[in-house]
Design a protein around this motif. Sequence first.
Motif, short mmCIF file in Angstrom:
data_model
loop_
_atom_site.label_atom_id
_atom_site.label_comp_id
_atom_site.label_asym_id
_atom_site.label_seq_id
_atom_site.Cartn_x
_atom_site.Cartn_y
_atom_site.Cartn_z
N PHE A 565 2.34 -10.38 -0.50
CA PHE A 565 2.07 -8.95 -0.63
C PHE A 565 2.94 -8.23 0.38
CE2 PHE A 565 -1.79 -11.12 -1.97
CZ PHE A 565 -2.00 -10.55 -3.22
N LEU A 566 3.88 -7.47 -0.12
CA LEU A 566 4.88 -6.82 0.72
C LEU A 566 4.57 -5.33 0.83
CD1 LEU A 566 7.52 -7.39 2.28
CD2 LEU A 566 8.77 -6.67 0.22
N PRO A 567 4.16 -4.79 2.01
CA PRO A 567 3.89 -3.36 2.17
C PRO A 567 5.19 -2.58 2.37
CG PRO A 567 3.33 -4.51 4.19
CD PRO A 567 3.77 -5.58 3.22
N VAL A 568 5.35 -1.48 1.58
CA VAL A 568 6.55 -0.66 1.63
C VAL A 568 6.14 0.76 1.94
CG1 VAL A 568 8.55 0.19 0.35
CG2 VAL A 568 7.74 -2.14 -0.02
N VAL A 569 6.82 1.39 2.90
CA VAL A 569 6.56 2.78 3.30
C VAL A 569 7.58 3.68 2.61
CG1 VAL A 569 6.37 4.40 5.23
CG2 VAL A 569 5.60 2.04 5.51
N ILE A 570 7.08 4.72 1.89
CA ILE A 570 7.95 5.67 1.20
C ILE A 570 7.73 7.04 1.83
CG2 ILE A 570 8.68 6.57 -1.04
CD1 ILE A 570 7.06 4.31 -2.34
N ILE A 577 6.73 16.42 6.37
CA ILE A 577 7.08 15.13 5.76
C ILE A 577 5.79 14.41 5.36
CG2 ILE A 577 8.11 12.88 6.20
CD1 ILE A 577 10.09 14.25 8.05
N GLN A 578 5.83 13.88 4.13
CA GLN A 578 4.70 13.11 3.60
C GLN A 578 5.17 11.68 3.31
OE1 GLN A 578 1.63 14.22 3.29
NE2 GLN A 578 2.02 16.42 3.68
N SER A 579 4.31 10.72 3.63
CA SER A 579 4.66 9.31 3.40
C SER A 579 3.43 8.57 2.92
CB SER A 579 5.23 8.67 4.67
OG SER A 579 4.24 8.65 5.69
N SER A 580 3.68 7.45 2.28
CA SER A 580 2.61 6.59 1.79
C SER A 580 3.07 5.14 1.85
CB SER A 580 2.22 6.96 0.36
OG SER A 580 3.30 6.69 -0.52
N THR A 581 2.10 4.26 1.90
CA THR A 581 2.39 2.82 1.94
C THR A 581 1.96 2.21 0.61
OG1 THR A 581 2.07 2.75 4.33
CG2 THR A 581 1.97 0.65 3.14
N GLU A 582 2.88 1.58 -0.05
CA GLU A 582 2.62 0.93 -1.33
C GLU A 582 2.84 -0.57 -1.17
OE1 GLU A 582 1.61 2.51 -4.05
OE2 GLU A 582 1.71 4.51 -3.15
N THR A 583 2.20 -1.34 -2.00
CA THR A 583 2.27 -2.80 -1.91
C THR A 583 2.95 -3.37 -3.13
OG1 THR A 583 0.24 -2.86 -0.60
CG2 THR A 583 0.93 -4.92 -1.64
N VAL A 584 3.89 -4.30 -2.89
CA VAL A 584 4.58 -5.02 -3.96
C VAL A 584 4.06 -6.44 -3.97
CG1 VAL A 584 6.79 -5.75 -4.90
CG2 VAL A 584 6.61 -3.56 -3.71
N THR A 585 3.60 -6.90 -5.11
CA THR A 585 3.09 -8.26 -5.27
C THR A 585 4.22 -9.16 -5.74
OG1 THR A 585 0.90 -7.40 -5.84
CG2 THR A 585 1.37 -9.69 -6.41
N ILE A 586 4.47 -10.24 -4.97
CA ILE A 586 5.56 -11.17 -5.28
C ILE A 586 4.94 -12.55 -5.46
CG2 ILE A 586 7.76 -12.14 -4.54
CD1 ILE A 586 8.10 -9.70 -2.74
N ARG A 587 5.11 -13.11 -6.63
CA ARG A 587 4.59 -14.44 -6.93
C ARG A 587 5.71 -15.45 -6.87
NH1 ARG A 587 1.61 -14.06 -12.50
NH2 ARG A 587 0.89 -16.12 -11.83
#
Length: 790
Positions: A565-570, A577-587
Amino acid sequence: MRTYHCFWLLFWAGQPHQSFLTPLSKRTSGFPEKEKVLVLSGNSRRDLHRSKRSWMWNQFFLLEEYTGTDYQYVGKLHSDQDKGDGSLKYILSGDGAGDLFIINENTGDIQATKRLDREEKPVYILRAQAINRRTGRPVEPESEFIIKIHDINDNEPMFTKDVYNASIPEMSDVGTFVVQVTATDADDPTYGNSAKVVYSILQGQPYFSVESETGIIKTALLNMDRENREQYQVVIQAKDMGGQMGGLSGTTTVNITLTDVNDNPPRFPQSTYQFRASESTPPDSPVGRIKANDADVDENAEIEYSITEGDGYDMFGITTDKDTQEGIITVKKALDFENKNLYILKVEATNTHVDPRFLYLGPFKDSATVRIQVEDVDEPPVFSRPAYIMEVKEDVPINSVIGTVTAADPDAAKNPVKYSVDRHTDMDRVFNINSGNGSIFTSKLLDRETLLWHNITVIAAEINNPKQSSRVPVFIKVLDVNDNAPEFAMFYETFVCENAKAEQLIQTLSAVDKDDSYSGHQFSFSLAPEAASSSNFTLQDNRDNTAGIFTRKTRYNRHEMSTYFLPVVISDNDYPIQSSTETVTIRVCACDHRGKMLSCNAEALIHPTGLSTGALIAILLCIIILLITVVMFAALRRQRKKEPLIISKEDIRDNIVSYNDEGGGEEDTQAFDIGTLRNPEAIDDNKLRRDIVPETLFMPRRTATARDNTDVRDFINQRLKENDTDPTAPPYDSLATYAYEGNGSVAESLSSLESVTTDGDQDYDYLSDWGPRFKKLADMYGTMDSDKDS
């Protein structure tokens, strides 16, 4: 030496005369003409001899419509072989032979028996022959001749139509063609003047004339006006014999209509018109109608109305009603009594289709004056604009004023106005308005991403007369502020191969933002701080609102770690400035040498090669065979057992539950035959049991009848013994056998129904002594006792 015979044909042209031959019984009388005799040789046409006269030898002539009382004489046939001794016989055949025309077979005289009509048949073709009366053989060749019917004037001229209809334009010149009539005469046009027709006019003068030979009707009077007279009826006569006295005639009627031309200008019946209009009359509403009269019809009477001058030229308009040819005066702009209360217009009516031939009659137009009086009314308030457009930022606080609307009473009284919001256009009550000054303010928080435009309606009404109100639309646009953080454009779930190489791209990311950006969105991507150093993957920002995920090491093991599970900040570049953290699932998955995914399950490592198709088919066949065997074994065991009517295991004590009733006691004789217990001799050995499916494998066993005074207890013991030794008896008690308790018996009831209602505990151990058939009952009640003890 060869003998040549001749056939003489004698006939008379014109009126017949008396012949030297023997007359027939009936002959016509007339004036004789020189006899014409033709001698025909029976050998050759070269032997044909004619008299000096030059007429056709084979032609007779008869007048039609003969009115004499005797037969009309036609002519005479004669053969040179005729010695007058009656040995020859004359025969006639062809058109009308034997009916219209008859021949004296002895003398050859031909006569017509009926009146002939040339118009029905002008020519008759017949054949004549002389035969030997005794032998029946012809003595002359068959000869053909013609009888022509001479015409007499017995038919009057007939027009092709009984009534003719024609039309010409009014005001036509003299000699204008109207119509041509045609009459025909059935008489012979080649014989005399019987068919020569002459036309004349009997009725219709001095307006029309007809040409005597052609039947063409023309105008004879100048400037015939349709408005004075439109219809004319002309009678034409057609007379034969060239119009001479004694000729026959026929007539026909010609109806002539004068069609309209534009020879009359429009005229107003009055010079001035008066109308009244309320100042509240909306635009395009009619004020009144005026009409100019035109004596013409159809398109020649079409009129176009226009306002040529006047102080209300720009306030009023006029249109033409195509059905009534009226001019409809309408309001073009809103009227105001306070500004102007009287308008004077000059209206002109003009023909749309003008005929240049009649311009000398004068101008084809007319004008009139129209006066319009404006009436005062109590008018509703009027807004300063027809519509309002306002803007407000979505982050404004509640009760913030976003704009103002203004309305005023146009009347001289200048009544005060109050404002309100039409709640049908603002159901959520997002906005409100100051009733005194018309300022609009927010009553709830706004969100541009939820609703960009708010369209409300503001009402302005007079305080003294609330019915006088008006409405105006207000369009409110919510402006954007940067209050939403960017997020992934979609849910990302990707995979990495176990044999992946370092710095290999496995996924490209993109983001979206609900907010607007006037200069365009610019997103930045980075790994979350907690994953930046320890992650097995790296993130590269492409600077085009996308980013790529790359592998950091060479190989991965899904047995050790199957999912990352890779957390990415956008982040965006707007303010704030607005930002959010999204998660990429890598199998982590197993892949072939080309990088194509094969499997992502960690359990697949135990058998990486898997099973072949043949092995799977073999396993499936074994399972099917095993199932078939189990089903067949169960079916065989079922056949060996009796199928009880009582299926439920809870209802095995007796069959009263199966019948869904409790019984009526000793007096209930419906469930079983109680007389069996009272009179054992009445037992029907062949009666089948009602609590099991009938079975015919074992025949019912006959038992000896007990004596008359046998006690019921002895009877039951006897039955019990029989059932213990009967292989067909069921392993449960039967109501028909054991349910009866008897009257005054020292033995208590054997039924299990009443045993549960007793106050004291009962001992059912004796059931174990009754044999294997009662083992089920012994286990049941013995178990219940043991449960109570425990």
